[in-house]
Design an enzyme around this catalytic site. Structure first.
Site, PDB file in Angstrom:
ATOM      1  N   GLU A   1      -0.544  -9.893  -0.845  1.00 24.98           N
ATOM      2  CA  GLU A   1      -1.967 -10.254  -0.797  1.00 24.98           C
ATOM      3  C   GLU A   1      -2.532 -10.441  -2.205  1.00 24.98           C
ATOM      4  O   GLU A   1      -3.392 -11.299  -2.420  1.00 24.98           O
ATOM      5  CB  GLU A   1      -2.739  -9.192  -0.022  1.00 24.98           C
ATOM      6  CG  GLU A   1      -2.448  -9.258   1.475  1.00 24.98           C
ATOM      7  CD  GLU A   1      -3.080  -8.116   2.252  1.00 24.98           C
ATOM      8  OE1 GLU A   1      -3.711  -8.396   3.280  1.00 24.98           O
ATOM      9  OE2 GLU A   1      -2.941  -6.945   1.828  1.00 24.98           O
ATOM     10  N   GLU A  19       3.333  -5.443   7.675  1.00 20.97           N
ATOM     11  CA  GLU A  19       2.444  -4.411   8.220  1.00 20.97           C
ATOM     12  C   GLU A  19       2.637  -4.166   9.707  1.00 20.97           C
ATOM     13  O   GLU A  19       2.520  -3.030  10.182  1.00 20.97           O
ATOM     14  CB  GLU A  19       0.974  -4.779   7.942  1.00 20.97           C
ATOM     15  CG  GLU A  19       0.518  -4.551   6.519  1.00 20.97           C
ATOM     16  CD  GLU A  19       0.740  -5.737   5.614  1.00 20.97           C
ATOM     17  OE1 GLU A  19       0.120  -5.811   4.543  1.00 20.97           O
ATOM     18  OE2 GLU A  19       1.563  -6.618   5.975  1.00 20.97           O
ATOM     19  N   ALA A  65       0.831  -1.199   0.000  1.00 20.83           N
ATOM     20  CA  ALA A  65       0.000   0.000   0.000  1.00 20.83           C
ATOM     21  C   ALA A  65       0.868   1.253   0.000  1.00 20.83           C
ATOM     22  O   ALA A  65       1.968   1.268   0.544  1.00 20.83           O
ATOM     23  CB  ALA A  65      -0.914   0.012   1.220  1.00 20.83           C
ATOM     24  N   GLY A 121       0.210  -5.485   0.682  1.00 26.64           N
ATOM     25  CA  GLY A 121      -0.848  -5.664  -0.298  1.00 26.64           C
ATOM     26  C   GLY A 121      -0.376  -6.332  -1.570  1.00 26.64           C
ATOM     27  O   GLY A 121      -1.159  -6.986  -2.273  1.00 26.64           O
TER      28      GLY A 121
END
Length: 265
Positions: free
Chosen positions: A119, A139, A70, A116
């Site tokens: 992910e 994270e 992100a 992300g």
């Protein structure tokens, strides 16, 4: 390379026969995810879903990097409205759309696949990863947790002990280590990642698109219910595929020793 769909250049699209290649294109930010990337990916996927000429998708990143996660510069805006933040942190329905997309999606992972980015890899059907790639969910080092399904899909991919070690430490692993753990599909030389992913997508595209979609659908059912329910789901899909035109064509081609002409019906 072109951008066939007219979406923002933060995601570039190209075609290789029946294979669509989507490249996240924010090299100045190591292809970090932001609202524009989410919107562009969602837009491309919506178009590719109904494009019968596309039978498989490769998801990659520009400039030798898959996705660094992100865009941290957007975090303050997300904090300003928790509900908006929750929606944007997960990219809306992007991760679920990738996982449940009716056509195979292969991640081609060069360089970084963090947060992300990893992910996205976990939501794809399989992945081709460079030996020197770096993957992880860091994270917790930033005081947050994964918001795009990482806590759920990592456990399913690795099992609890290995997943917890990565999730709670924020440690990164190389592509070679990720393959040993079972986190990715295949590890290759760094300069072969995208071409190997496209080659796999082309082999998939040569098969019946209906059978491929039904096989993926049945396999995903294994993640959400009991083995009995999964077997029943598989049986229904098998019967459906058996009655299809592609089934008759595949068998006729095999007997005649010729290449099949699958239509997806």
């Amino acid at each position: 390379m072109n951008n066939r769909s007219g979406h923002d250049d933060v995601v570039r699209s190209e075609r290789r026969g029946a294979v669509a290649i989507l490249r996240i294109n924010r090299p100045e930010a190591r292809n970090a995810l932001n609202a524009a990337v989410f919107a562009a990916l969602n837009g491309h996927l919506a178009e590719l879903r109904t494009d019968d000429s596309v039978r498989a998708i490769v998801l990659a990143g520009a400039s030798g990097v898959f996705c660094a996660g992100a865009d941290i510069t957007a975090f303050d805006a997300l904090r300003a409205d928790p509900l908006i933040g929750q929606r944007r942190a997960s990219g809306g329905t992007l991760w679920a759309d990738l996982e449940n997309f009716p056509k195979p999606v292969i991640a081609a992972v060069e360089g970084l696949a963090l947060g992300g980015g990893l992910e996205l890899v976990l939501a794809c059907d399989t992945s081709i990863v460079g030996q020197g790639a770096r993957l992880g969910l860091p994270e917790v080092k930033l005081g947050v947790i994964p918001g795009g399904g990482g806590t759920q899909r990592l456990i399913r991919a690795l099992g609890k002990p290995r997943a917890m070690a990565l999730l709670l430490s924020g440690d990164l692993v190389t592509g070679t280590e990720a393959a040993t753990l079972g986190l990715v599909g295949k590890v290759v030389d760094d300069d072969e990642v995208v071409e190997q992913a496209i080659a796999l997508a082309q082999r998939i595209s040569a098969n019946s698109p209906l059978a491929v979609a039904l096989a993926k659908d049945a396999a995903l059912a294994a993640q959400t219910g009991s083995i009995a329910a999964g077997l029943e789901h598989e049986k229904r899909n098998f019967v459906y595929s058996l009655a299809s035109d592609d089934s008759h064509e595949g068998q006729a081609a095999f007997v005649a020793k010729r290449s099949p002409n699958f239509t997806g019906r």
